[in-house]
Design an enzyme around this catalytic site. Structure first.
Site, PDB file in Angstrom:
ATOM      1  N   ASN A   9       2.597   4.383  -9.783  1.00 58.87           N
ATOM      2  CA  ASN A   9       3.100   3.641  -8.631  1.00 58.87           C
ATOM      3  C   ASN A   9       4.227   2.725  -9.105  1.00 58.87           C
ATOM      4  O   ASN A   9       3.968   1.687  -9.710  1.00 58.87           O
ATOM      5  CB  ASN A   9       1.970   2.829  -7.990  1.00 58.87           C
ATOM      6  CG  ASN A   9       2.468   1.995  -6.821  1.00 58.87           C
ATOM      7  OD1 ASN A   9       3.615   2.130  -6.391  1.00 58.87           O
ATOM      8  ND2 ASN A   9       1.608   1.137  -6.298  1.00 58.87           N
ATOM      9  N   LYS A  11       6.090   0.968  -7.299  1.00 63.51           N
ATOM     10  CA  LYS A  11       6.265  -0.199  -6.412  1.00 63.51           C
ATOM     11  C   LYS A  11       7.758  -0.363  -6.099  1.00 63.51           C
ATOM     12  O   LYS A  11       8.459   0.638  -5.978  1.00 63.51           O
ATOM     13  CB  LYS A  11       5.634  -1.448  -7.029  1.00 63.51           C
ATOM     14  CG  LYS A  11       4.188  -1.169  -7.462  1.00 63.51           C
ATOM     15  CD  LYS A  11       3.401  -2.397  -7.839  1.00 63.51           C
ATOM     16  CE  LYS A  11       1.987  -1.981  -8.236  1.00 63.51           C
ATOM     17  NZ  LYS A  11       1.103  -3.122  -8.494  1.00 63.51           N
ATOM     18  N   HIS A  91      -2.568   0.249   0.007  1.00 61.98           N
ATOM     19  CA  HIS A  91      -2.424  -0.532  -1.234  1.00 61.98           C
ATOM     20  C   HIS A  91      -2.643  -2.018  -0.922  1.00 61.98           C
ATOM     21  O   HIS A  91      -2.227  -2.502   0.137  1.00 61.98           O
ATOM     22  CB  HIS A  91      -1.037  -0.312  -1.844  1.00 61.98           C
ATOM     23  CG  HIS A  91      -0.970  -0.804  -3.260  1.00 61.98           C
ATOM     24  ND1 HIS A  91      -0.806  -2.137  -3.564  1.00 61.98           N
ATOM     25  CD2 HIS A  91      -1.106  -0.160  -4.431  1.00 61.98           C
ATOM     26  CE1 HIS A  91      -0.825  -2.282  -4.885  1.00 61.98           C
ATOM     27  NE2 HIS A  91      -1.011  -1.099  -5.442  1.00 61.98           N
ATOM     28  N   GLU A  93      -1.191  -4.559  -1.902  1.00 63.29           N
ATOM     29  CA  GLU A  93       0.031  -5.332  -1.650  1.00 63.29           C
ATOM     30  C   GLU A  93       0.458  -5.203  -0.191  1.00 63.29           C
ATOM     31  O   GLU A  93       1.001  -6.147   0.388  1.00 63.29           O
ATOM     32  CB  GLU A  93       1.133  -4.887  -2.628  1.00 63.29           C
ATOM     33  CG  GLU A  93       0.837  -5.428  -4.028  1.00 63.29           C
ATOM     34  CD  GLU A  93       1.342  -4.576  -5.168  1.00 63.29           C
ATOM     35  OE1 GLU A  93       2.220  -3.720  -4.959  1.00 63.29           O
ATOM     36  OE2 GLU A  93       0.840  -4.762  -6.303  1.00 63.29           O
ATOM     37  N   GLU A 163      -8.855  -0.350  -6.726  1.00 63.39           N
ATOM     38  CA  GLU A 163      -7.947  -1.293  -7.373  1.00 63.39           C
ATOM     39  C   GLU A 163      -8.417  -2.724  -7.090  1.00 63.39           C
ATOM     40  O   GLU A 163      -8.066  -3.293  -6.043  1.00 63.39           O
ATOM     41  CB  GLU A 163      -6.519  -1.112  -6.838  1.00 63.39           C
ATOM     42  CG  GLU A 163      -5.925   0.254  -7.129  1.00 63.39           C
ATOM     43  CD  GLU A 163      -4.406   0.205  -7.192  1.00 63.39           C
ATOM     44  OE1 GLU A 163      -3.858   0.720  -8.174  1.00 63.39           O
ATOM     45  OE2 GLU A 163      -3.766  -0.365  -6.289  1.00 63.39           O
ATOM     46  N   GLY A 169      -1.579  -6.131 -12.066  1.00 65.35           N
ATOM     47  CA  GLY A 169      -0.437  -6.854 -12.610  1.00 65.35           C
ATOM     48  C   GLY A 169      -0.812  -8.123 -13.350  1.00 65.35           C
ATOM     49  O   GLY A 169       0.049  -8.942 -13.661  1.00 65.35           O
ATOM     50  N   SER A 208      -3.998  -2.877 -14.226  1.00 67.91           N
ATOM     51  CA  SER A 208      -3.670  -3.105 -15.640  1.00 67.91           C
ATOM     52  C   SER A 208      -4.135  -1.972 -16.560  1.00 67.91           C
ATOM     53  O   SER A 208      -4.570  -2.215 -17.687  1.00 67.91           O
ATOM     54  CB  SER A 208      -4.214  -4.461 -16.106  1.00 67.91           C
ATOM     55  OG  SER A 208      -3.632  -5.514 -15.340  1.00 67.91           O
TER      56      SER A 208
END
Ligand code: 13P
Length: 249
Positions: A9, A11, A91, A93, A163, A169, A208
């Site tokens: 991904n 992003k 996702h 985000e 996730e 991150g 991560s």
């Protein structure tokens, strides 16, 4: 036997130049692993044309509608025509930045299948939710909303991405035991609907993932590969993660 899945991904990163260098350097191998690269949508078509054999392109999100007055939205069928095979939906985000609801994400999963894409449906709890001990309740609620829109049998043609938001991150990875426990929980929810489909559905871990932790994570019984952010931007690192997924299958 389930195939493993290694998904990159990107992003909101990349450029035509960076993607073209990446595609030249990526080593996909020939193991039993699906490899999907999710670049920003504007680069999808160019990327699909230059990926090495064995890797396919995906879109990071899709709209629910198939066509119409929805400025800025991209339909699954449009992405498919540009070379996408997969779509990420839900996702964290997007759940956070665009306030996407569980219900909307279920609709997006259904829209992906309708448009000929394989969705990776993302679920995961925040740190606060885990501290409260609510992680299975949260992930269960997110998954139920998807299963209200898509059958477990259909979902086996896509994938689930677990996730944990606190691991994305941050450099902090769920331990293999924490991740395995949640993956087993997810598979048990799928099995309540369709035992055979549950065994066939890839459930990948994201948060991560790096070459250094991929082998142990992917070695867990219910972890079928990874959905990788930061480390996937480096062709060498992601090639090593693909190899770890292939070895675990
Ligand atoms: P990182 O690998 O950078 O933690 O990102 C994970 C992720 O969000 C992939 O979708």
């Amino acid at each position: 036997m389930r195939r493993a899945l290694a998904a990159a991904n990107w992003k909101m990163h990349g450029s035509i130049e960076a993607i073209s260098q990446y595609c030249s350097a990526l080593e996909v191998g020939s193991g039993p692993v699906d490899v999907a690269i999710f670049v920003p949508a504007v680069f999808l078509n160019a990327t699909a044309g230059i990926l090495p054999e064995g890797a396919v392109a995906g879109i990071q999100d899709i709209g629910v509608a198939e066509t119409g007055a929805h400025t800025g939205e991209i339909a699954a069928e449009m992405a498919r025509e540009m070379g996408a095979v997969w779509s990420i939906v839900g996702h964290s985000e997007r759940r956070q930045d665009q306030q996407e609801s569980d219900e909307l994400i279920g609709q997006k999963a259904a829209a992906a299948f309708r448009g000929g894409l394989r969705p990776i449906v993302c679920v995961g709890e925040t740190l606060e939710e885990r501290r409260r001990g609510d992680e299975t309740a949260v992930v269960g609620r997110q998954l139920e909303a998807v299963l209200a829109a898509v059958s477990a049998g259909d979902l086996a043609g896509g994938a689930i991405g677990y996730e944990p938001v606190w691991a994305i991150g941050t450099g902090e990875t769920a331990t293999p035991e924490q991740a395995q426990a949640m993956h087993a929980f997810i598979r048990s929810l799928l099995a309540e609907k369709d035992a055979e489909a549950a065994q066939q559905t890839p459930i990948v871990y994201g948060g991560s993932v790096k070459p250094e932790n991929a082998v142990e994570l992917f070695g867990q019984a219910d972890i079928d590969g990874g959905l990788v952010g930061g480390a996937s931007l480096d062709a060498g690192q992601f090639s090593a993660i693909i190899a770890a997924a292939a070895d675990s299958a």
